[in-house]
Enzyme design. Structure first.
Site, PDB file in Angstrom:
ATOM      1  N   GLU A 359       1.064 -10.377   2.781  1.00 15.93           N
ATOM      2  CA  GLU A 359      -0.308 -10.791   2.468  1.00 15.93           C
ATOM      3  C   GLU A 359      -0.620 -12.251   2.798  1.00 15.93           C
ATOM      4  O   GLU A 359      -1.103 -12.998   1.959  1.00 15.93           O
ATOM      5  CB  GLU A 359      -0.587 -10.543   0.979  1.00 15.93           C
ATOM      6  CG  GLU A 359      -0.481  -9.088   0.602  1.00 15.93           C
ATOM      7  CD  GLU A 359      -0.765  -8.842  -0.864  1.00 15.93           C
ATOM      8  OE1 GLU A 359      -1.527  -7.912  -1.144  1.00 15.93           O
ATOM      9  OE2 GLU A 359      -0.234  -9.551  -1.723  1.00 15.93           O
TER      10      GLU A 359
HETATM   11  C1  NGO Z   1       1.253  -5.800  -3.246  1.00 17.20           C
HETATM   12  C2  NGO Z   1       1.302  -7.303  -3.227  1.00 17.20           C
HETATM   13  C3  NGO Z   1       1.765  -7.897  -4.549  1.00 17.20           C
HETATM   14  C4  NGO Z   1       1.031  -7.235  -5.706  1.00 17.20           C
HETATM   15  C5  NGO Z   1       1.227  -5.733  -5.646  1.00 17.20           C
HETATM   16  C6  NGO Z   1       0.500  -5.038  -6.763  1.00 17.20           C
HETATM   17  C7  NGO Z   1       3.033  -6.446  -2.079  1.00 17.20           C
HETATM   18  C8  NGO Z   1       4.245  -6.329  -1.265  1.00 17.20           C
HETATM   19  N1  NGO Z   1       2.295  -7.521  -2.193  1.00 17.20           N
HETATM   20  O1  NGO Z   1       2.590  -5.450  -2.856  1.00 17.20           O
HETATM   21  O2  NGO Z   1       1.544  -9.275  -4.539  1.00 17.20           O
HETATM   22  O3  NGO Z   1       1.557  -7.725  -6.924  1.00 17.20           O
HETATM   23  O4  NGO Z   1       0.803  -5.201  -4.426  1.00 17.20           O
HETATM   24  O5  NGO Z   1       0.622  -3.664  -6.725  1.00 17.20           O
END
Ligand code: NGO
Length: 543
Positions: A359
């Site tokens: 992200e």
């Molecule tokens: C995503 C995000 C995390 C969140 C999560 C919540 C990933 C790999 N990055 O998973 O920062 O906490 O969803 O479900």
């Protein structure tokens, strides 16, 4: 309360010396019983006795005849004279003591000396070359029980199976004060080994901090289900949770809060090592993650010099993602990363270092790829294999690097080229997703995940373009935006963690939802006895 958690934790994964009265092993030389020949038949999936509440279901199981082994005052345990086997035999003795009130004496075999192995005996033998990696063989007859494995991990998994074959009431502390009673172990032959080498869970200790005792209890839940990796998400925007001696403000400032503004916390390196050792005793490898270049507000707010602007942002206690990034064009950033990787690698005996990589919204694709490749080199130079969330598949990866698939819509072309893959599809394995619309805790960006959804999928079909050999296995992440303590964590994890454990362990052909839900329901009394705050999912016939 702490004491109680610690004791429960000890009892939960067969560090059972803490739970039962000690007895001195009586040394009596005997020769190991021969390793049994293969059973004539194994049960077809349709004939599996679901009455055996085993989770995960073993690779091969043949039901025997007769009443089974009556473990009682005459029982003795004979064991290969090797430290790991002796420890597991001691755990078996403690387990039997909790179930029956009698603690069988543990006697090492003395090679070359032949003696009668009396009826009622249990044996624990290490015999190199007899089983697949992590596998074991368990044979229960009316007169004896034999557990053997090529390596200690297999004995440990066999012990977890024996535990599920013993009556659940042995899990209650109070039972020790009651009248001893016999325990019948059903006659059977099991030849077991896991489908995948990677059977993991992740705990996000960054969004909300979890104490060392909490993490140990989580380790216990994994061990009970033959899982062998615990990935700790140690740093995110809301908190930095591991002491780095050269950069003390990471924890002094960056560790001092959490989602919602609570006090946060962190592990000293000694505490982290304690977790690593506790997990290792249960054959679980700790996988440390420092998420970067995004999800780094805790670090950026601790040290102004890590920011391109030279200004430290305030600490963050919300739940938005994607707003932070390390200053990837600055060499100083990589000196910082090297210090962090170096200190964590030095206290992590396992071969992995997880760099996050998810992200990142603040960098160009080229900046991102360059960053991942440079960090990969640092991780390798510090002796570890790099793991990253599936976004890192866009970079050029070393043959040792591992991609952790999480986005259900991630591009399969890149994933198929990943040197190694861990499967954590968000819509199947994310333990932080709600069970249904009424679930008070959890998120639902990846969908609702009732138990069946967590269970009813095949890892081999998630990225069908990936070579089978590249798939290391499965991992269930538990993110902690909406959970603040172990009661919450257990509620979201259990029973779905057990479902994922079976996805990772049992052969595809042996898995069946209708039988699984009955076997899962049989765990209810045991989990209740262990004080686990599991969700009584309505689709499971809880006993
Ligand atoms: C995503 C995000 C995390 C969140 C999560 C919540 C990933 C790999 N990055 O998973 O920062 O906490 O969803 O479900």
């Amino acid at each position: 309360m702490r004491m109680r958690v610690g004791r429960l934790a000890a009892c939960l994964t067969l560090a059972l010396a803490a739970c039962a009265p000690a007895a001195k092993p009586r040394v009596q030389p005997v020769t190991p019983p021969a390793v049994a020949a293969a059973p004539a038949t194994t049960t077809a999936p349709t004939a599996m006795p679901v009455s055996l509440g085993l989770v995960p279901w073993p690779r091969e199981l043949a039901a025997g005849t007769g009443p089974g082994l009556d473990v009682g005052p005459a029982s003795k345990i004979f064991v290969t004279n090797a430290p790991a086997a002796l420890r597991i035999a001691g755990d078996l003795a403690a387990l039997v003591a909790r179930s029956t009130g009698f603690r069988p004496p543990v006697t090492p075999f003395v090679p070359g000396v032949s003696e009668f192995v009396p009826p009622g005996s249990l044996s624990v033998t290490l015999v190199p070359g007899t089983t697949l990696p992590e596998g074991y063989q368990l044979i229960v007859e009316d007169s004896r029980l034999r557990l053997n494995a090529a390596a200690p991990a297999g004995l440990f998994y066999g012990l977890q199976t024996i535990r599920q074959l013993l009556p659940y009431w042995g899990e209650y502390d109070a039972i020790l004060f009651q009248r001893p009673r016999p325990a019948l172990i059903p006659p059977l032959t099991i030849r077991d080994a896991p489908r995948y080498e990677w059977r993991g869970a992740m705990l996000d200790v960054a969004r909300h901090f979890f104490t060392v005792d909490d993490v140990k209890r989580f380790v216990d839940l994994l061990a009970l289900h033959k899982m062998n990796r615990l990935h700790l998400h140690l740093a995110d925007d809301q908190g930095w949770r591991i002491e780095i001696k050269k950069w003390p403000d990471l924890t002094a400032k960056g560790g001092a809060t959490e989602v919602g503004g609570g006090a946060g916390g962190f592990y000293t390196q000694a505490q982290y090592s304690d977790i690593v050792a506790y997990a290792a005793e249960r054959f679980i490898t700790i996988v440390p993650e420092i998420d970067m270049p995004g999800h780094t507000n805790a670090a950026l707010s601790s040290y102004a010099e890590l920011n391109c602007s030279g200004q430290a942002p305030p600490v963050f206690t919300g739940t938005e993602v994607g707003f932070s990034a390390l200053c990837v064009g600055m060499d100083f950033t990589y000196l910082f990363i090297d210090d962090v990787v170096k200190e964590i690698a030095a206290i992590t005996p396992g071969p992995y270092f997880h760099m996050g990589g998810d992200e990142v919204k603040k960098l160009t694709p080229a900046q991102y790829r360059g960053f991942v490749e440079r960090v990969q080199t640092i991780v390798q130079a510090r002796g570890k294999q790099m793991i990253g969330w599936d976004e890192v598949a866009a970079a050029t990866l070393l043959p040792t690097s591992v991609v952790q698939h999480w986005r259900p819509d991630a591009a399969h072309g890149e994933l198929a080229r990943a040197p190694h893959l861990i499967l954590s599809p968000g819509n199947r394995t994310y333990l932080d997703m709600k069970y249904d619309d009424d679930t008070a805790l959890g998120l639902k960006w990846a969908g609702l995940i009732p138990v069946r959804t967590a269970y009813d999928w095949d890892p081999a079909a998630i990225v069908p373009e990936a070579p089978a050999a590249a798939v290391l296995g499965v991992e269930a992440p538990l993110w902690s935006e909406t959970i603040a303590n172990m009661r919450d964590a257990e509620f979201l994890a259990m029973p779905r963690l057990a479902a994922i454990a079976e996805v990772g362990w049992s052969p595809a052909a042996a898995r069946d939802w209708e039988r699984f839900r009955v076997r899962l329901g049989a765990q209810g009394p045991r989990w209740a006895a262990l004080g686990i705050n599991f969700y009584r999912a309505p689709d499971i016939p809880w006993k």
